[in-house]
Design a protein around this motif. Structure first.
Motif, PDB file in Angstrom:
ATOM      1  N   GLY A  12      -2.316   2.550   2.843  1.00  0.00           N
ATOM      2  CA  GLY A  12      -1.346   2.459   3.922  1.00  0.00           C
ATOM      3  C   GLY A  12      -0.601   1.147   3.997  1.00  0.00           C
ATOM      4  N   ALA A  13      -1.002   0.156   3.192  1.00  0.00           N
ATOM      5  CA  ALA A  13      -0.389  -1.174   3.292  1.00  0.00           C
ATOM      6  C   ALA A  13       1.071  -1.147   2.854  1.00  0.00           C
ATOM      7  CB  ALA A  13      -1.168  -2.177   2.451  1.00  0.00           C
ATOM      8  N   GLN A  14       1.371  -0.397   1.797  1.00  0.00           N
ATOM      9  CA  GLN A  14       2.744  -0.388   1.309  1.00  0.00           C
ATOM     10  C   GLN A  14       3.688   0.238   2.333  1.00  0.00           C
ATOM     11  OE1 GLN A  14       4.122   2.359  -1.663  1.00  0.00           O
ATOM     12  NE2 GLN A  14       5.116   0.748  -2.852  1.00  0.00           N
ATOM     13  N   LEU A  15       3.275   1.346   2.926  1.00  0.00           N
ATOM     14  CA  LEU A  15       4.100   1.984   3.952  1.00  0.00           C
ATOM     15  C   LEU A  15       4.287   1.057   5.148  1.00  0.00           C
ATOM     16  CD1 LEU A  15       5.580   4.319   5.294  1.00  0.00           C
ATOM     17  CD2 LEU A  15       3.357   5.251   5.964  1.00  0.00           C
ATOM     18  N   ALA A  16       3.218   0.419   5.587  1.00  0.00           N
ATOM     19  CA  ALA A  16       3.318  -0.500   6.722  1.00  0.00           C
ATOM     20  C   ALA A  16       4.272  -1.644   6.415  1.00  0.00           C
ATOM     21  CB  ALA A  16       1.932  -1.042   7.076  1.00  0.00           C
ATOM     22  N   LEU A  17       4.219  -2.152   5.186  1.00  0.00           N
ATOM     23  CA  LEU A  17       5.110  -3.243   4.796  1.00  0.00           C
ATOM     24  C   LEU A  17       6.555  -2.768   4.744  1.00  0.00           C
ATOM     25  CD1 LEU A  17       5.499  -6.157   3.868  1.00  0.00           C
ATOM     26  CD2 LEU A  17       5.005  -5.400   1.520  1.00  0.00           C
ATOM     27  N   GLN A  18       6.786  -1.580   4.202  1.00  0.00           N
ATOM     28  CA  GLN A  18       8.142  -1.037   4.150  1.00  0.00           C
ATOM     29  C   GLN A  18       8.723  -0.908   5.564  1.00  0.00           C
ATOM     30  OE1 GLN A  18       9.560   0.712   1.037  1.00  0.00           O
ATOM     31  NE2 GLN A  18      11.512   0.759   2.104  1.00  0.00           N
TER      32      GLN A  18
ATOM     33  N   LEU B  52       7.185  -7.463  -3.567  1.00  0.00           N
ATOM     34  CA  LEU B  52       6.115  -7.522  -2.580  1.00  0.00           C
ATOM     35  C   LEU B  52       5.606  -6.117  -2.241  1.00  0.00           C
ATOM     36  CD1 LEU B  52       4.940 -10.105  -1.341  1.00  0.00           C
ATOM     37  CD2 LEU B  52       6.266  -9.621   0.731  1.00  0.00           C
ATOM     38  N   LEU B  53       6.511  -5.161  -2.167  1.00  0.00           N
ATOM     39  CA  LEU B  53       6.108  -3.780  -1.905  1.00  0.00           C
ATOM     40  C   LEU B  53       5.261  -3.226  -3.046  1.00  0.00           C
ATOM     41  CD1 LEU B  53       9.430  -2.457  -0.384  1.00  0.00           C
ATOM     42  CD2 LEU B  53       7.187  -2.302   0.732  1.00  0.00           C
ATOM     43  N   HIS B  54       5.617  -3.576  -4.276  1.00  0.00           N
ATOM     44  CA  HIS B  54       4.823  -3.120  -5.419  1.00  0.00           C
ATOM     45  C   HIS B  54       3.426  -3.738  -5.365  1.00  0.00           C
ATOM     46  CE1 HIS B  54       4.438  -1.325  -9.439  1.00  0.00           C
ATOM     47  NE2 HIS B  54       3.639  -2.350  -9.676  1.00  0.00           N
ATOM     48  N   TRP B  55       3.373  -5.025  -5.050  1.00  0.00           N
ATOM     49  CA  TRP B  55       2.074  -5.699  -4.910  1.00  0.00           C
ATOM     50  C   TRP B  55       1.222  -5.018  -3.841  1.00  0.00           C
ATOM     51  CZ3 TRP B  55       1.313  -8.845  -0.321  1.00  0.00           C
ATOM     52  CH2 TRP B  55       0.020  -9.352  -0.232  1.00  0.00           C
ATOM     53  N   ALA B  56       1.821  -4.692  -2.703  1.00  0.00           N
ATOM     54  CA  ALA B  56       1.075  -4.034  -1.634  1.00  0.00           C
ATOM     55  C   ALA B  56       0.527  -2.694  -2.084  1.00  0.00           C
ATOM     56  CB  ALA B  56       1.970  -3.857  -0.407  1.00  0.00           C
ATOM     57  N   SER B  57       1.262  -2.029  -2.954  1.00  0.00           N
ATOM     58  CA  SER B  57       0.816  -0.726  -3.454  1.00  0.00           C
ATOM     59  C   SER B  57      -0.384  -0.848  -4.377  1.00  0.00           C
ATOM     60  CB  SER B  57       1.967  -0.029  -4.187  1.00  0.00           C
ATOM     61  OG  SER B  57       1.542   1.166  -4.802  1.00  0.00           O
ATOM     62  N   VAL B  58      -0.365  -1.839  -5.261  1.00  0.00           N
ATOM     63  CA  VAL B  58      -1.420  -1.918  -6.275  1.00  0.00           C
ATOM     64  C   VAL B  58      -2.621  -2.757  -5.829  1.00  0.00           C
ATOM     65  CG1 VAL B  58       0.188  -1.550  -8.177  1.00  0.00           C
ATOM     66  CG2 VAL B  58      -0.315  -3.878  -7.456  1.00  0.00           C
ATOM     67  N   GLU B  59      -2.436  -3.671  -4.877  1.00  0.00           N
ATOM     68  CA  GLU B  59      -3.539  -4.531  -4.467  1.00  0.00           C
ATOM     69  C   GLU B  59      -3.923  -4.388  -2.993  1.00  0.00           C
ATOM     70  OE1 GLU B  59      -3.150  -8.646  -5.551  1.00  0.00           O
ATOM     71  OE2 GLU B  59      -2.623  -8.196  -7.624  1.00  0.00           O
TER      72      GLU B  59
END
Length: 227
Positions: free
Chosen positions: A119-125, A108-115
């Protein structure tokens, strides 16, 4: 225009308490950087327990089995972690009793990074750390992962599709293999500009010192190239 740039790979696992502490420290250090420095922060996957079954394992039993920690040593370590987190404004819940598989969280973190948006990946982490460590939720539970993804503004239908399938599994494993080939055996490992590295949940001032040195080096290189 930015006159210096720093790329940071934050290699971590959702089940690692020192990773939550390290990220909190790093973010505090980043807020101390002067203006004009562009920072790209990328979350990178690492699984401390890749063979962990979906139902997880009791935390104290896991610590005894993997590290030989006695109940007294485990309690002391939990207290130390909770104190470090509290000093940084991050709460570790005593209700957290199990450790879980984190592979789908990394997908899910990888998905947030590419799509996802910037800032979405950091927020998700950050939200995943809070869900597991502060709220004692199961980060291998798809319902938890979906709820956390939606809480940071990510598309719920797309997140659900990712979780129900096998998307990004190969990409995550490739990233894990890459950093293991580079010698990463423990987390958090914080890699600056693919060269310098700090490992462990350091205090903010340690990260701040490293960041300022990198910024000065980048500025000096830029000034040299401009002459």
């Amino acid at each position: 225009m930015p006159n210096a740039a720093i790329h940071i790979d934050f290699v971590s696992d959702i089940s690692c308490p020192w990773c939550a502490i390290g990220l909190q420290s790093l973010l505090q250090a980043l807020r101390q950087l002067p203006a004009g420095i562009a920072v790209q922060l990328q979350m990178q996957p690492f699984e401390l327990n890749p063979l962990m079954p979906p139902e997880g394992q009791a935390l104290d039993a896991h610590l005894q089995e993997k590290y030989g920690a006695s109940p007294e040593q485990s309690a002391q370590m939990h207290a130390q972690i909770a104190a470090r987190g509290a000093a940084l404004g991050f709460a570790f819940s005593p209700a957290r009793t199990h450790i879980y598989n984190t592979f789908d969280a990394h997908r899910l973190l990888h998905w947030a990074s590419v799509e996802g948006p910037p800032g979405a990946q950091l927020a998700l982490q950050q939200a995943l750390f809070a869900a597991y460590f502060s709220q004692a939720q199961n980060p291998s539970d798809h319902a938890v992962l979906l709820r956390v993804a939606q809480s940071v503004g990510l598309d719920g239908a797309r997140a659900q599709a990712v979780l129900q399938g096998n998307e990004f599994a190969n990409a995550v494993r490739a990233r894990e293999d890459l950093f293991q080939q580079r010698g990463i055996r423990s987390v958090p490992s914080v890699i600056f500009n693919e060269r310098a590295m700090l490992q462990g949940g350091h205090p903010p001032e340690v990260f701040a010192q490293a960041l300022h040195e990198l910024a000065e080096a980048a500025r000096a290189a830029g000034a040299s190239g401009a002459t």
